[in-house]
Design a protein around this motif. Structure first.
Motif, PDB file in Angstrom:
ATOM      1  N   TYR A  56       0.810  -1.206   0.000  1.00  0.00           N
ATOM      2  CA  TYR A  56       0.000   0.000   0.000  1.00  0.00           C
ATOM      3  C   TYR A  56       0.854   1.271   0.000  1.00  0.00           C
ATOM      4  O   TYR A  56       0.634   2.181  -0.795  1.00  0.00           O
ATOM      5  CB  TYR A  56      -0.932   0.015   1.223  1.00  0.00           C
ATOM      6  N   SER A  57       1.805   1.354   0.919  1.00  0.00           N
ATOM      7  CA  SER A  57       2.530   2.622   1.099  1.00  0.00           C
ATOM      8  C   SER A  57       4.026   2.529   0.830  1.00  0.00           C
ATOM      9  O   SER A  57       4.737   3.510   0.986  1.00  0.00           O
ATOM     10  CB  SER A  57       2.312   3.144   2.525  1.00  0.00           C
ATOM     11  N   SER A 244      -4.206   4.533  -0.648  1.00  0.00           N
ATOM     12  CA  SER A 244      -4.259   3.106  -0.950  1.00  0.00           C
ATOM     13  C   SER A 244      -5.093   2.802  -2.187  1.00  0.00           C
ATOM     14  O   SER A 244      -4.922   1.745  -2.812  1.00  0.00           O
ATOM     15  CB  SER A 244      -4.809   2.336   0.258  1.00  0.00           C
ATOM     16  N   THR A 247      -2.743   2.383  -5.071  1.00  0.00           N
ATOM     17  CA  THR A 247      -1.743   1.313  -5.040  1.00  0.00           C
ATOM     18  C   THR A 247      -2.377  -0.068  -5.057  1.00  0.00           C
ATOM     19  O   THR A 247      -2.392  -0.735  -6.086  1.00  0.00           O
ATOM     20  CB  THR A 247      -0.821   1.480  -3.810  1.00  0.00           C
ATOM     21  N   GLY A 249      -5.513  -0.936  -3.062  1.00  0.00           N
ATOM     22  CA  GLY A 249      -6.763  -1.011  -2.311  1.00  0.00           C
ATOM     23  C   GLY A 249      -7.971  -0.551  -3.106  1.00  0.00           C
ATOM     24  O   GLY A 249      -7.851   0.018  -4.192  1.00  0.00           O
TER      25      GLY A 249
END
Length: 266
Positions: A56-57, A244, A247, A249
């Motif tokens: 996600y990050s 998110s 990326t 989500g």
């Protein structure tokens, strides 16, 4: 090596790979996606980075960590929030080292002595045991810097000035690096998060705290860092931001991320 208690990984295998080779490869790949700093670019004295799962990050965190590759530092002060066990003030761990799949990172042995004069600094193993905000930063540090002492700090019920005083007490040398661990908004829609996070980032860029916890789960560490930046004349630079939904989500409930570097006099 002297005997010391070791804080075991809590989120290896969920937030990031538990296999050392797979973890190294993933971190290196994330770093490779980030722009390479121009030759001679100054090394940031402090950064704000997100702490979600790497899928996600991780690309956002890598924007900051790629600027720290090979940095000549002797300790890294990592300040994060408390997601699981609340704490009054700012808490050091009881452990003498933090373990990751890539090996142990020793806690700077002078940390407790250096902070003795600050009554809101405590030693609390419970608040660190299952907390992920600091843990997810460590493999990045191991890949870009290598073997370095850390000062892991969970900032709970503490004022911006209290957190700032802790950071300043530890930031005693140009060879100290400060890492602030925080995500931004949580569980808004994609469009709402973009608007909400843009306003939050504008506050960070203008050093206009305080943030609240609807803006950033790590508002307490960030507010301390903004106070330090105002005291020291540091200048924030936005390296990148996303959420998110950009990326891995869905877009109806997203979490926001940013990477910020602070440069200037220390």
């Amino acid at each position: 090596m002297r005997n010391r208690s070791v804080r075991a990984p809590a989120v290896a295998g969920s937030f990031y790979p538990a296999d050392p080779r797979e973890l190294s490869e993933q971190v290196d790949l994330l770093l490779a996606t980030a722009p390479v700093p121009a030759p001679g670019s100054p090394r940031p004295g402090a950064v704000i980075v997100p702490h979600a799962g790497y899928v996600y990050s991780g690309t956002t965190a890598a924007l900051a960590y790629t600027r720290l590759t090979g940095a000549d530092v002797d300790k890294v002060v990592v300040v994060g929030p408390t997601h699981r066990v609340p704490v009054l003030g700012v808490a050091l761990p009881t452990a003498g080292a933090f373990d990751t799949p890539l090996g142990q990172m020793p806690v700077w042995p002078q940390a407790r002595t250096t902070l003795t004069h600050l009554p809101w600094v405590t030693v609390d193993g419970a608040t660190h045991r299952d907390e992920h905000a600091i843990e997810v930063q460590l493999p990045f540090l191991q890949r870009v810097i290598g073997d370095v002492d850390i000062v892991p700090l969970n900032a709970g019920d503490a004022s911006a000035d209290q957190v700032a005083d802790v950071i300043e007490a530890l930031w005693d040398s140009p060879r100290t690096l400060v890492v602030i661990s925080s995500d931004l908004s949580h569980y808004l829609t994609y469009e709402q998060a973009q608007e909400h996070d843009a306003a939050t980032i504008d506050q960070i860029m203008t050093l206009a705290g305080p943030l609240d916890h609807s803006q950033a789960c790590g508002a307490t560490p960030i507010n301390g860092m903004l106070t330090v930046a105002r005291r020291r004349g540091l200048v924030p630079h936005l390296l990148g931001a996303c959420n998110s939904g950009d990326t891995a989500g869905r877009r109806d409930r997203v979490v926001g991320y940013c990477a910020v570097a602070f440069e200037g006099p220390s």
